[in-house]
Write an enzyme that holds these catalytic residues in place. Sequence first.
Site, short mmCIF file in Angstrom:
data_model
loop_
_atom_site.label_atom_id
_atom_site.label_comp_id
_atom_site.label_asym_id
_atom_site.label_seq_id
_atom_site.Cartn_x
_atom_site.Cartn_y
_atom_site.Cartn_z
N ARG A 90 15.09 24.95 25.65
CA ARG A 90 15.29 24.44 27.01
C ARG A 90 15.63 25.55 28.02
NH1 ARG A 90 17.87 19.87 29.88
NH2 ARG A 90 19.69 20.58 31.03
N GLU A 140 10.04 20.80 28.73
CA GLU A 140 9.50 19.66 29.47
C GLU A 140 8.08 19.97 29.92
OE1 GLU A 140 12.60 18.83 32.39
OE2 GLU A 140 14.09 18.86 30.81
N HIS A 155 13.03 23.60 32.96
CA HIS A 155 13.42 23.44 31.55
C HIS A 155 12.20 23.64 30.66
CE1 HIS A 155 17.05 21.03 33.05
NE2 HIS A 155 17.44 22.25 32.70
N GLU A 210 12.23 12.78 37.67
CA GLU A 210 12.15 12.83 36.21
C GLU A 210 11.03 11.88 35.88
OE1 GLU A 210 14.16 14.08 33.59
OE2 GLU A 210 15.89 14.90 34.65
N HIS A 236 11.06 17.20 36.58
CA HIS A 236 11.58 17.26 35.20
C HIS A 236 10.90 16.16 34.39
CE1 HIS A 236 15.32 19.78 35.72
NE2 HIS A 236 15.05 19.52 36.98
#
Length: 415
Positions: free
Chosen positions: A232, A177, A174, A376, A302
């Site tokens: 994104r 990020e 993404h 994440e 992520h």
Amino acid sequence: MKVLLLLGFVAVALAEVTRFDGEKVYRLRPKTDEHVAIIKELAGNIEVDFWSPEGAEQVVVSSEVDMHVDAAHTDIVSTLLQQSEMEHEVLVEDLQAYVEDQLDNQETKAYNYMKYNSWDKIEAWISSMASSNPSLISTQVIGTTFEGRAMTVMKIGKQSSSTKPAIFLDCGIHAREWISPAFCQWFVKEAVETYGSDAQMTSLLDQMDVIVLPVFNIDGYAYTWSNNRMWRKTRSRRSGSSCIGADPNRNFDAGWCTTGASSNPCSDTYCGSKPEFEVEVKAVGEYIRRNLFTIKAFLTVHFYFQVVVFPYFYFFQVGAPHREVVQVGEGAAGGLGSLFGPRYTRGPGGTTIFPAAGGFDDWAFDLGGKYFYTFEVGDTGRFGFLLPGSQIKPPWGGAMVAVKYISAHVVGNLF
Ligand code: 0X9
Ligand code: ZN
């Protein structure tokens, strides 16, 4: 004449840069069904950008929702939140200021691990790391992005005459990020610098290779630097729509577009025209298919929940997931939790975060990958995607603990 033309180009380029003056990010804590309905209605009527979760359909009672609202709608949103007595705070008062602060006034010339780096710098860094560490790093181009950039993987490990088992580590699927590619770069640096002194790293790189894809979605990443920090998706164009790009983590062939993904090309979670339609997804897919027998584990990074999650994401797990997979995930998240507090959760994705189909993780898992962990990483504060470069080290440290924990398990349990 030439000067006028040049000025014209500069003006066009400047005009395309998206600014975020007066835009806010709200953190909402819906406590009732009515609150959830208000959020969904808002998303249906004005353009809001969910930072987490990544879509209105994933908002449920008692969740925490970070929602980015454009300047024209902040008044109405604030009024609505007050009237409905929904618990909330303004996480970001003026998004543009955060976008600017994030770069910490960095000078633009030199590559720097402690700051964010543009794609051009990362590309040069890949070459220079490989050429200055030939006994540990080799590179391979695995494909070309929609806009023609080379997708290069870095294989890190002690050279061996036979093929070694490998771990695949990818970052930056993404675009916005940024901390994720920053982590992959830092991992490579740590690997090179601590091989031979750190027992865990040495044993890992002696027995296995770590195949690092520093930026999965390079076009998107470059676009976040040049035009829109909040982008994104990929940057693919398709006929019949003026909207650009698809979410690469919705474009794999795993329950494709059945849940938590959109078939609207303008959506941030657009699943693409068909599985692996995005050339970057196809390139990675083909590389994994070719190397599946050597790749023993997958780690994908992520930003910005704080979780260690594993398949499945495209349906709610029926029955218990594999015990060993759960235990290793628990161990990794436990290590992170001890460093960063109890916000780090873990578990099968569909129930732990939200169901979303078409992900790299589920696809590789279905293909036969036994261990696939999606990290994440995040800070505990208020910056969301805009964590300043000067503060990236703690989340990296967390990811490193988890990567080392999982790698050590995989090295000790090769199958
Ligand atoms: O929604 C995603 O793709 C990831 N979250 S993010 O906020 N970084 O966009 C989570 C990915 C989990 N895996 C799957 N949904 N397959
Ligand atoms: Zn993501």
